[in-house]
Scaffold this motif. Structure first.
Motif, PDB file in Angstrom:
ATOM      1  N   LEU A   4      55.422  38.977  35.939  1.00  0.00           N
ATOM      2  CA  LEU A   4      54.983  39.939  36.960  1.00  0.00           C
ATOM      3  C   LEU A   4      54.217  41.048  36.209  1.00  0.00           C
ATOM      4  N   PHE A   5      52.926  41.281  36.843  1.00  0.00           N
ATOM      5  CA  PHE A   5      52.239  42.397  36.320  1.00  0.00           C
ATOM      6  C   PHE A   5      52.388  43.359  37.503  1.00  0.00           C
ATOM      7  N   VAL A   6      52.581  44.829  36.844  1.00  0.00           N
ATOM      8  CA  VAL A   6      52.673  45.647  38.013  1.00  0.00           C
ATOM      9  C   VAL A   6      51.225  46.441  37.670  1.00  0.00           C
ATOM     10  N   GLY A   7      50.073  46.316  38.712  1.00  0.00           N
ATOM     11  CA  GLY A   7      48.879  46.470  37.808  1.00  0.00           C
ATOM     12  C   GLY A   7      48.182  45.213  37.604  1.00  0.00           C
ATOM     13  N   ILE A  12      41.912  45.980  31.206  1.00  0.00           N
ATOM     14  CA  ILE A  12      43.015  45.423  30.520  1.00  0.00           C
ATOM     15  C   ILE A  12      43.719  44.194  31.160  1.00  0.00           C
ATOM     16  N   SER A  13      44.323  44.861  32.243  1.00  0.00           N
ATOM     17  CA  SER A  13      45.260  43.955  33.072  1.00  0.00           C
ATOM     18  C   SER A  13      44.534  42.596  33.692  1.00  0.00           C
ATOM     19  N   SER A  14      43.374  42.467  33.889  1.00  0.00           N
ATOM     20  CA  SER A  14      42.566  41.532  34.458  1.00  0.00           C
ATOM     21  C   SER A  14      42.260  40.294  33.197  1.00  0.00           C
ATOM     22  N   ALA A  15      41.989  41.178  32.083  1.00  0.00           N
ATOM     23  CA  ALA A  15      41.889  40.063  30.956  1.00  0.00           C
ATOM     24  C   ALA A  15      43.190  39.583  30.480  1.00  0.00           C
ATOM     25  N   LEU A  30      51.389  42.461  41.310  1.00  0.00           N
ATOM     26  CA  LEU A  30      51.526  43.499  42.124  1.00  0.00           C
ATOM     27  C   LEU A  30      50.693  44.841  42.193  1.00  0.00           C
ATOM     28  N   THR A  31      49.842  44.862  43.255  1.00  0.00           N
ATOM     29  CA  THR A  31      48.737  46.002  43.279  1.00  0.00           C
ATOM     30  C   THR A  31      48.699  46.503  44.595  1.00  0.00           C
ATOM     31  N   ARG A  32      48.229  47.742  44.813  1.00  0.00           N
ATOM     32  CA  ARG A  32      47.902  48.317  46.020  1.00  0.00           C
ATOM     33  C   ARG A  32      46.589  47.616  47.161  1.00  0.00           C
ATOM     34  N   GLY A  33      46.088  46.725  46.328  1.00  0.00           N
ATOM     35  CA  GLY A  33      45.101  46.033  47.027  1.00  0.00           C
ATOM     36  C   GLY A  33      43.821  46.629  47.117  1.00  0.00           C
ATOM     37  N   ARG A  36      38.296  47.155  43.321  1.00  0.00           N
ATOM     38  CA  ARG A  36      37.025  46.101  43.543  1.00  0.00           C
ATOM     39  C   ARG A  36      37.174  44.889  42.422  1.00  0.00           C
ATOM     40  N   ARG A  37      37.964  44.901  41.744  1.00  0.00           N
ATOM     41  CA  ARG A  37      38.135  43.660  41.030  1.00  0.00           C
ATOM     42  C   ARG A  37      39.388  42.668  41.700  1.00  0.00           C
ATOM     43  N   PRO A  38      39.037  41.645  41.991  1.00  0.00           N
ATOM     44  CA  PRO A  38      40.081  40.824  42.409  1.00  0.00           C
ATOM     45  C   PRO A  38      41.159  40.464  41.501  1.00  0.00           C
ATOM     46  N   VAL A  39      42.369  39.962  42.359  1.00  0.00           N
ATOM     47  CA  VAL A  39      43.221  39.432  41.239  1.00  0.00           C
ATOM     48  C   VAL A  39      42.714  37.983  40.726  1.00  0.00           C
ATOM     49  N   ALA A  40      43.291  37.867  39.441  1.00  0.00           N
ATOM     50  CA  ALA A  40      42.752  36.575  38.828  1.00  0.00           C
ATOM     51  C   ALA A  40      43.143  35.419  39.605  1.00  0.00           C
ATOM     52  N   GLY A  41      42.240  34.546  39.707  1.00  0.00           N
ATOM     53  CA  GLY A  41      42.491  33.166  40.453  1.00  0.00           C
ATOM     54  C   GLY A  41      43.680  32.319  39.908  1.00  0.00           C
ATOM     55  N   GLY A  42      44.523  31.926  40.675  1.00  0.00           N
ATOM     56  CA  GLY A  42      45.880  31.353  40.391  1.00  0.00           C
ATOM     57  C   GLY A  42      46.932  32.033  40.163  1.00  0.00           C
TER      58      GLY A  42
END
Length: 323
Positions: A4-7, A12-15, A30-33, A36-42
Motif C-alpha cells: 500500500l502506498f499512502v500517496g 518519488i511515489s510515481s516512480a 491511497l490518494t485524495r484523487g 494531475r499525475r494519474p495513479v500508475a497503471g496496474g
C-alpha cells in the motif's frame, strides 16, 4: 507482496509505483484523487483524505498489506494516525523522510545513518524530524516501522533549482542566473527512477525494521556544476552571478531559510548501508542525462515553461549589485 502506498502520484511515489509493479507486486495507492499525475497503471486506486481517519478506514475496508509506504507524512498527528490505522494491517510501515534532517553543517563527513540529526527553523526538516521521532517512538512500542530518507529526488518534470524554469528562460535570453555563495558547495541529486529501484528492493526486508537508511546519490555535484549542466542541456553557456545566501534571502524572502539552513551547506552521503542491503543496484542516472531529459520534457510543450516575473526581477536586481 501486497503493498500500500499512502500517496502515489508525486515525483518519488510515481516512480516507486512503477518499480513495485514491475517486480510483480500487488500495489494499492491511497490518494485524495486531486493530483494531475494519474495513479500508475496496474495499481488499485483508493480515494480518501488521510486527515479523515474514518474515511481511510472505510476506503481500506478489511484489507491487510505486507508493506505500507507513507510518502506524505508531514506532522506528528499524521504519524500517530498512521500507527492507529496500520498497527493491525501490516508487517512493515515505511516512512519517507528527508536527508535534510541531518545536522547542518555536518559535524563529520560523509554522513551516514548514525550521523547527528538537527533541524533549525526551516519548517520542512523540522517537521520531518519530529515525524521521525514519532515513528521511532512507535517502533519502541511494538509498531513495525522503518525510516527511509531521500535527498533532492527529481525527474524530467522538475528543474532541480529553486528558480525552476525561470533560470532556463533567463539563460536563453542571455541573462545571468544567481547562485548562492561561490557555487562550490556540494549537493546531492538523484533521479526518481534510481531512488525507486532502491526503495522497491528494500520493501519487505525485515533487517530494516527499527532502522533508517538513506537512498542518495554517490556522486555529489557543486551548485555551479548543476547550473552549468542544465544550461548546456538548454543549448547555451551559463551566465552565473554569485551572491551570498543572506543577500538572496533579503531580496527573495522565501529562499532565505532554504539557502541559509540547507542548500549552502555541503553534504556528502555514505551509501554503504544501502549497498550492503542491495549489492546489485544498477548504476545511477548521470545528471547530464537527467538534465537532457528535463529539457526535452519542457521543450516538448511550451505550456510547461512557467516563468516567475517576481523572481526574474529579483535576479535582475541581485545581478546589478556589486559582488
Amino acid at each position: 507482496m501486497r503493498v500500500l502506498f499512502v500517496g502515489g502520484t508525486g515525483v518519488i511515489s510515481s516512480a516507486a509505483a512503477r518499480a513495485v509493479l514491475a517486480r510483480g507486486d500487488e500495489l494499492t495507492v491511497l490518494t485524495r484523487g486531486t493530483s494531475r499525475r494519474p495513479v500508475a497503471g496496474g495499481a488499485r486506486a483508493l480515494r480518501a483524505d488521510f486527515g479523515d481517519e474514518d474515511a481511510v478506514r472505510a476506503a481500506l475496508g478489511g484489507a491487510r498489506f505486507d508493506v505500507v509506504v507513507d510518502f506524505i507524512g508531514y506532522d506528528t498527528a499524521h504519524v500517530e494516525r498512521a500507527v492507529r490505522l496500520f498497527r493491525d494491517r501490516t508487517d512493515s510501515y515505511v516512512y519517507l523522510s528527508t536527508g535534510s534532517v541531518y545536522a547542518r553543517p555536518a559535524p563529520r563527513q560523509p554522513v551516514d545513518e548514525s550521523s547527528a540529526r538537527r533541524a533549525g527553523s526551516f519548517d520542512y526538516p523540522r517537521l520531518k524530524l519530529e515525524c521521525e521521532l514519532a515513528v521511532e517512538a512507535a517502533y519502541r512500542d511494538g509498531f513495525p516501522a522503518t525510516i527511509v530518507r531521500a535527498a533532492h529526488v527529481y525527474d524530467e518534470t522538475v528543474v532541480p533549482l529553486l528558480a525552476g524554469w525561470t533560470a532556463i528562460d533567463r539563460w536563453r535570453r542571455g541573462l545571468p542566473v544567481v547562485v548562492h555563495g561561490d557555487g562550490t558547495s556540494l549537493w546531492n541529486l538523484l533521479h526518481a527512477r534510481d531512488f525507486a529501484r532502491a526503495l522497491a528492493g528494500l520493501l519487505g526486508d525485515d533487517r530494516l525494521l527499527g532502522e533508517s537508511v538513506h537512498i542518495t546519490s554517490g556522486t555529489p555535484l557543486s551548485w555551479d556544476a548543476i547550473h552549468t549542466t542544465l544550461a548546456r542541456a538548454a543549448g547555451v553557456e551559463p551566465l552565473l552571478v554569485h551572491r551570498s545566501s543572506e543577500d538572496i534571502g533579503r531580496e527573495i524572502d522565501w529562499m532565505g531559510p532554504v539557502l541559509t539552513e540547507d542548500f549552502r551547506h555541503s553534504l556528502v552521503y555514505d551509501n554503504s548501508k544501502l549497498h550492503r542491503l542491495l549489492p546489485g543496484l544498477p548504476p545511477e542516472t548521470g545528471f547530464r542525462r537527467g538534465a537532457a531529459e528535463i529539457l526535452a520534457w519542457y521543450d516538448a510543450d511550451p505550456a510547461r515553461q512557467k516563468v516567475s516575473a517576481d523572481l526574474d526581477a529579483a535576479f535582475d536586481r541581485l545581478a546589478a549589485r556589486p559582488g
